[in-house]
Structures are given as structure tokens and as C-alpha cells.
Write a protein that holds these residues in place. Structure first.
Motif, mmCIF file in Angstrom:
data_model
loop_
_atom_site.group_PDB
_atom_site.id
_atom_site.type_symbol
_atom_site.label_atom_id
_atom_site.label_comp_id
_atom_site.label_asym_id
_atom_site.label_seq_id
_atom_site.Cartn_x
_atom_site.Cartn_y
_atom_site.Cartn_z
ATOM 1 N N GLY A 126 -4.044 13.475 -22.724
ATOM 2 C CA GLY A 126 -4.150 12.905 -21.436
ATOM 3 C C GLY A 126 -3.649 11.875 -20.654
ATOM 4 O O GLY A 126 -4.488 10.940 -19.412
ATOM 5 N N LYS A 127 -2.775 11.502 -21.199
ATOM 6 C CA LYS A 127 -1.506 10.158 -20.672
ATOM 7 C C LYS A 127 -1.847 10.244 -18.959
ATOM 8 O O LYS A 127 -1.386 9.106 -19.015
ATOM 9 C CB LYS A 127 -0.643 10.106 -21.422
ATOM 10 N N ARG A 128 -1.092 11.970 -19.056
ATOM 11 C CA ARG A 128 -1.007 11.674 -17.452
ATOM 12 C C ARG A 128 -2.452 11.635 -16.437
ATOM 13 O O ARG A 128 -1.980 10.788 -15.503
ATOM 14 C CB ARG A 128 -0.170 13.262 -17.280
ATOM 15 N N LYS A 129 -3.062 11.895 -16.628
ATOM 16 C CA LYS A 129 -4.014 12.082 -15.865
ATOM 17 C C LYS A 129 -5.096 10.926 -16.030
ATOM 18 O O LYS A 129 -5.141 9.899 -15.172
ATOM 19 C CB LYS A 129 -5.483 12.541 -17.041
ATOM 20 N N TYR A 130 -4.534 9.582 -17.586
ATOM 21 C CA TYR A 130 -5.167 8.507 -17.113
ATOM 22 C C TYR A 130 -4.153 7.616 -15.970
ATOM 23 O O TYR A 130 -4.564 6.825 -15.251
ATOM 24 C CB TYR A 130 -5.309 7.677 -18.068
ATOM 25 N N ASN A 131 -2.907 7.887 -16.547
ATOM 26 C CA ASN A 131 -2.173 7.324 -14.971
ATOM 27 C C ASN A 131 -2.239 7.084 -13.994
ATOM 28 O O ASN A 131 -2.128 6.592 -13.225
ATOM 29 C CB ASN A 131 -0.428 7.750 -15.389
ATOM 30 N N ILE A 132 -2.539 8.599 -13.495
ATOM 31 C CA ILE A 132 -2.890 8.843 -12.148
ATOM 32 C C ILE A 132 -3.774 8.335 -11.709
ATOM 33 O O ILE A 132 -3.994 7.512 -11.041
ATOM 34 C CB ILE A 132 -3.153 10.285 -11.991
ATOM 35 N N GLN A 133 -5.148 8.141 -12.643
ATOM 36 C CA GLN A 133 -6.253 7.247 -12.014
ATOM 37 C C GLN A 133 -6.179 5.782 -11.940
ATOM 38 O O GLN A 133 -6.345 5.105 -11.430
ATOM 39 C CB GLN A 133 -7.770 7.396 -13.232
ATOM 40 N N GLN A 134 -5.403 5.651 -13.211
ATOM 41 C CA GLN A 134 -4.569 3.774 -12.768
ATOM 42 C C GLN A 134 -4.333 3.307 -11.583
ATOM 43 O O GLN A 134 -4.476 2.214 -10.998
ATOM 44 C CB GLN A 134 -4.660 3.451 -14.063
ATOM 45 N N LYS B 144 -6.813 1.323 -4.471
ATOM 46 C CA LYS B 144 -8.036 0.742 -3.768
ATOM 47 C C LYS B 144 -8.804 -0.400 -3.567
ATOM 48 O O LYS B 144 -9.291 -0.597 -3.362
ATOM 49 C CB LYS B 144 -9.571 2.017 -4.717
ATOM 50 N N SER B 145 -7.759 -1.200 -5.260
ATOM 51 C CA SER B 145 -8.188 -2.595 -5.402
ATOM 52 C C SER B 145 -7.006 -3.422 -3.704
ATOM 53 O O SER B 145 -8.070 -3.937 -3.294
ATOM 54 C CB SER B 145 -7.021 -2.324 -6.658
ATOM 55 N N LEU B 146 -6.233 -2.970 -3.222
ATOM 56 C CA LEU B 146 -5.058 -3.495 -1.698
ATOM 57 C C LEU B 146 -6.389 -2.663 -0.805
ATOM 58 O O LEU B 146 -6.175 -3.659 0.145
ATOM 59 C CB LEU B 146 -4.036 -1.955 -2.172
ATOM 60 N N ASP B 147 -7.145 -1.945 -1.034
ATOM 61 C CA ASP B 147 -8.549 -2.193 0.169
ATOM 62 C C ASP B 147 -9.081 -3.112 0.291
ATOM 63 O O ASP B 147 -9.400 -4.054 0.957
ATOM 64 C CB ASP B 147 -8.880 -0.801 0.134
ATOM 65 N N TRP B 148 -9.681 -3.823 -1.068
ATOM 66 C CA TRP B 148 -10.557 -5.129 -1.192
ATOM 67 C C TRP B 148 -9.578 -6.279 -0.962
ATOM 68 O O TRP B 148 -10.326 -7.608 -0.401
ATOM 69 C CB TRP B 148 -11.576 -5.178 -2.204
ATOM 70 N N GLN B 149 -8.171 -6.093 -1.283
ATOM 71 C CA GLN B 149 -7.904 -6.989 -0.705
ATOM 72 C C GLN B 149 -7.261 -7.084 1.192
ATOM 73 O O GLN B 149 -7.346 -8.856 1.508
ATOM 74 C CB GLN B 149 -6.328 -6.650 -2.069
ATOM 75 N N GLU B 150 -7.392 -6.151 1.116
ATOM 76 C CA GLU B 150 -7.080 -6.382 2.741
ATOM 77 C C GLU B 150 -8.802 -6.890 3.278
ATOM 78 O O GLU B 150 -8.166 -7.527 5.003
ATOM 79 C CB GLU B 150 -6.834 -4.684 3.750
ATOM 80 N N ARG C 197 0.703 -0.954 0.190
ATOM 81 C CA ARG C 197 -0.136 -0.082 0.069
ATOM 82 C C ARG C 197 1.000 1.284 -0.184
ATOM 83 O O ARG C 197 0.409 1.607 -0.597
ATOM 84 C CB ARG C 197 -0.717 -0.405 1.067
ATOM 85 N N LYS C 198 1.470 1.207 0.728
ATOM 86 C CA LYS C 198 2.549 2.151 0.705
ATOM 87 C C LYS C 198 3.997 2.713 -0.535
ATOM 88 O O LYS C 198 3.840 4.133 -0.858
ATOM 89 C CB LYS C 198 3.890 1.972 1.988
ATOM 90 N N LEU C 199 4.162 1.095 -0.876
ATOM 91 C CA LEU C 199 4.813 1.676 -2.531
ATOM 92 C C LEU C 199 3.400 2.482 -3.480
ATOM 93 O O LEU C 199 4.008 3.307 -4.590
ATOM 94 C CB LEU C 199 4.782 -0.101 -3.408
#
Length: 450
Positions: free
Chosen positions: A337-345, A351-357, A279-281
Motif C-alpha cells: 500500500g506504499k504507492r496509495k499512501y504516497n498519493i494520499q500524502q 490541499k494544504s496550499l489552499d489553506w496557505q492561500e 501549487r503547480k509543482l
């Protein structure tokens, strides 16, 4: 040859041998140390686990991964240091460029040119180097936690294999005792048949039982060889070296107890610590992508030695140097828009790590409930089989005594002996199953750590 000369010669030979031995000792000691370290003198459970942690190939690979991670971090952090470069150029012009200046054709240059450049660059802001410095500690921690996870898995698997070998060795021990008892019974049955006290069916039944016991012993002896080899493979133990298991049955019986009132805390598991580091990484990765809107800034400078001459032999006679210092700022303005999409990804991956927890928490609760249920049922089975073994021993002793007194038939002795053998084997199997179940409970609680 005089005796005095012989004594001197003998003394010189002794001195020479002592010198050669002294020179050879540094070479012999490491070999002897390595040989003694490669085998276990006392293969107790603790020693076996510690040996596996030191030598198991998967753990050694994890330690190598830690070193690889460390060198990668240092390589990334090196971008913050000044970068010094050297360039050399020699150029021969077959035709020098001509330009018309004021109506006259003039050559722009000479036939031979050479340049030596010393350049220096210093990063002032670079998101790749900044990410490396901000996340270095977490990356190191992740590598160490992966090693710890591997050690836990190895320790659990080695302990279970250790108990499996013990169970089979106990079966061999039981078979030897059964064979001794059956050989004595066969001798008694044969003597009674010879004396006309009993018919031949008694000693034939004794022969059948003895043959079955010997066949079962052979099966267990072959099986324990395979189980020892499997244990050695888990430990990273030399295949050519023997390993003799040492154990204390009374101590093992004392170690079966476990506090079953504990509740599962997924935060004690190595998987949770790994998830927290990830998560920190990932948070650092989100920041890294946001930094893409910031410019890269670096300072640079160079000193150039320039040599020019139409004649090659005089090329390096005269230097026309130049030098400079510069500050460079570079930033992409539009990338579709590449930078925006990279941030969203990156944010979605966070958020996926929250569900993994959440999934880990549910998994830990399920693992603990299952391991605890197996442990409790194994404990109940163990206690029942322990009582059965004591009862079977008592029944056999009574029936065997009655048979010798002519009260019971030999068939009843065979049945009692079979019940005793089964009860003893079941007892030892239940003991080792119970200890293996305890390991699963401790692992589910996160109480096994290395």
C-alpha cells in the motif's frame, strides 16, 4: 657620446615605454573599472537600491541558487538521452569448474577469460525523468521568484536604512545651525553682561545651552557612523569606502503623497506568485506518485568481446563475440500500500496550499490595513509638525528681536530656541518616518517588484 646617438637612444626609450604601457593597459583597465564600480559616485536612493541589488550577498546567493537549480534540471533531463557504458573484465581461474557429462568429467571453461562490453540503454518511460521534463519550467520559475522576493526585501530594508541615515544627518545639520545661533547668543549675552546691561545668568544659560547642543551634535555624529555602516552592510558596500548620501528635500516632500483609496490585492504579491508555482509543482508531485502504478520501460543492447584461453599470452588471439538487444518492462506488483499512501500524502499537501492561500490573503489584508493606518497617522503628524516648525521659527525670530531690544528676557530666548530645535528635528524625523511608512504600504500592495 654624440648628440645624434643620444637622440636615438632617447627615442628608443620612449618607444619602449609606449610598448610597455600598451601591454599593461589590458591589466590596468579591469582593475580601474572594478575600483570605480565598487563605489557610488552619487549615493541617491535609486542608486543605492540598484547597487544593493547588484552586490548584496543574499541576492548573489539567490542567483547562485538559480544556477544550481538550472544544472540540477539539466542533470535530471539527461536521463532521457541514450546512456552508453563500457565494462572490462579479466578473470583468472585457479581451478576451472568441472562437470560430469555422460559419465566423463569435463572442465567447463578455460584458465583465463576476458570480456569487453559496450552497452546502450534508452529510457522509454521513466517517471523520474518524466517529472523532470514536465516540471522544469516551474522549478526554474520558482528559483527566479525566490530571487525576486529577496530583491524586494533588500530594496525595502535599504530604503528604510537610507532614510534613517538621512534623518540623523538632518539632526546633525540642525545641531550645527543651533550651535552657530547659540554661539552668537552667547557672544551677545556676554557683551551685555560686560556692559552691565544684563546679569551673569544670561550668558551662563547661553553657555549651558551651547554645551548641550555640542554634546547632542557629538551623539548624532557617532550615531550616523553606525547607521552608515549598517546601510553599507545591507548594500554589500565595501566597508573601507566612504558613502555620501545625496538627497533633495523638496523632491522627498513631493514623494510623500500616496493614493489611500487603493485596495489590497494579494495576487500582486510575490508571496502569491510563489504559492502558485508551489501549487503547480505539488500537482506535478501528485501525478508523479500516480505514475508509480505504471511500468518503467527501457530499451537496451550490448556488444561483447569475449576472449578465452588457457595461456595468458594467447588470451587475446581469438574473440568469441556476442551481442543482443532487449526491451525491459519493470513494475512492482505489491508494496504493502506504499504507492496509495504516497498519493494520499501528496494530495493532502496540495490541499494544504489552499489553506496557505487563504492565510496569505488574510495576512495581506492585515498588513495593508496596518501599513495604511501608520501612513495616515504619520502624514497627519508630518503636516502638524511642519506647521509647528514654521511657527517655532517665527516665534524665535520675534522673541530674539525683542530680547535685543530689551523687551524680553534671555530665558525666553532659550525656550524659543529649544522649541525651534525640537520642532525642526521632529519635522525631519516625521518626514522620514512618513516615507518609510509609504514603502510599507507599497510593499503591502505588491507594487515593489524587482
Amino acid at each position: 657620446m654624440s648628440n645624434q646617438y643620444r637622440e636615438r637612444l632617447s627615442e628608443k626609450k620612449k618607444i619602449l615605454k609606449a610598448c610597455l604601457l600598451a601591454l599593461a593597459m589590458p591589466l590596468l583597465l579591469p582593475a580601474q573599472q572594478q575600483s570605480s564600480d565598487s563605489v557610488l559616485q552619487q549615493a541617491t536612493l535609486e542608486n543605492v537600491i540598484q547597487y544593493a541589488i547588484r552586490r548584496q550577498p543574499l541576492i548573489q546567493q539567490s542567483l547562485i541558487d538559480e544556477e544550481t537549480t538550472e544544472t540540477t534540471i539539466k542533470s535530471k533531463l539527461a536521463d532521457w538521452f541514450p546512456q552508453l557504458n563500457f565494462n572490462y573484465l579479466f578473470q583468472h581461474n585457479f581451478e576451472v569448474q568441472t562437470a560430469v557429462i555422460g559419465g566423463e568429467a569435463r572442465k567447463l571453461g578455460v584458465n583465463n577469460t576476458s570480456a569487453l562490453q559496450f552497452g546502450l540503454t534508452q529510457n522509454l518511460f521513466n517517471r523520474d525523468a518524466l517529472l523532470a521534463s514536465r516540471s522544469a519550467r516551474d522549478v526554474r520559475n520558482l528559483a527566479k521568484q525566490n530571487t525576486s522576493s529577496t530583491k524586494i526585501d533588500v530594496a525595502v530594508n535599504v530604503a528604510k536604512a537610507f532614510y534613517d541615515v538621512l534623518a540623523t544627518e538632518q539632526q546633525i545639520k540642525v545641531s550645527h545651525e543651533d550651535i552657530t545661533r547659540l554661539e552668537r547668543s552667547l557672544k551677545d549675552a556676554t557683551a551685555q553682561y560686560t556692559a552691565g546691561v544684563a546679569d551673569k545668568t544670561d550668558y551662563k544659560r547661553a553657555t549651558i545651552a551651547l554645551n548641550n547642543a555640542r554634546a547632542l551634535l557629538k551623539t548624532h555624529e557617532e550615531l550616523v557612523i553606525a547607521k552608515r555602516e549598517y546601510l553599507k552592510s545591507l548594500m554589500g558596500y565595501p566597508t573601507s569606502q566612504p558613502i555620501d548620501i545625496i538627497y533633495d528635500s523638496l523632491q522627498m516632500e513631493r514623494e510623500i503623497t500616496l493614493d489611500t483609496t487603493q485596495t489590497a490585492d494579494y495576487k500582486g504579491r510575490i508571496e502569491f506568485r510563489l504559492l502558485e508555482t508551489q501549487r503547480k509543482l505539488q500537482q506535478a508531485n501528485v501525478r508523479y506518485n500516480k505514475w508509480s502504478y505504471l511500468p518503467n520501460v527501457y530499451a537496451s543492447g550490448a556488444y561483447n568481446f569475449n576472449f578465452q584461453n588457457d595461456k595468458f599470452s594467447k588470451l587475446y588471439n581469438t574473440n568469441y563475440p556476442n551481442s543482443y538487444a532487449a526491451l525491459t518492462l519493470s513494475m512492482p506488483i505489491f508494496q504493502g500500500g506504499k504507492r496509495k499512501y504516497n498519493i494520499q500524502q501528496a494530495e493532502w499537501e496540495l490541499k494544504s496550499l489552499d489553506w496557505q492561500e487563504i492565510s496569505l490573503k488574510n495576512s495581506v489584508n492585515s498588513q495593508y490595513a496596518q501599513a495604511l493606518a501608520v501612513y495616515k497617522s504619520s502624514l497627519a503628524t508630518y503636516l502638524a509638525l511642519k506647521e509647528n516648525m514654521d511657527l517655532a521659527r517665527e516665534v524665535y525670530d520675534v522673541i530674539n528681536l525683542q530680547y535685543r531690544s530689551g523687551v524680553k528676557t534671555y530665558l525666553e530666548v532659550i525656550n524659543a530656541e529649544s522649541d525651534l530645535r525640537t520642532a525642526r528635528i521632529n519635522y525631519y524625523n516625521a518626514l522620514y518616518v512618513l516615507l518609510s511608512g509609504k514603502i510599507d504600504v507599497l510593499k503591502a500592495l505588491g507594487q515593489i517588484n524587482y
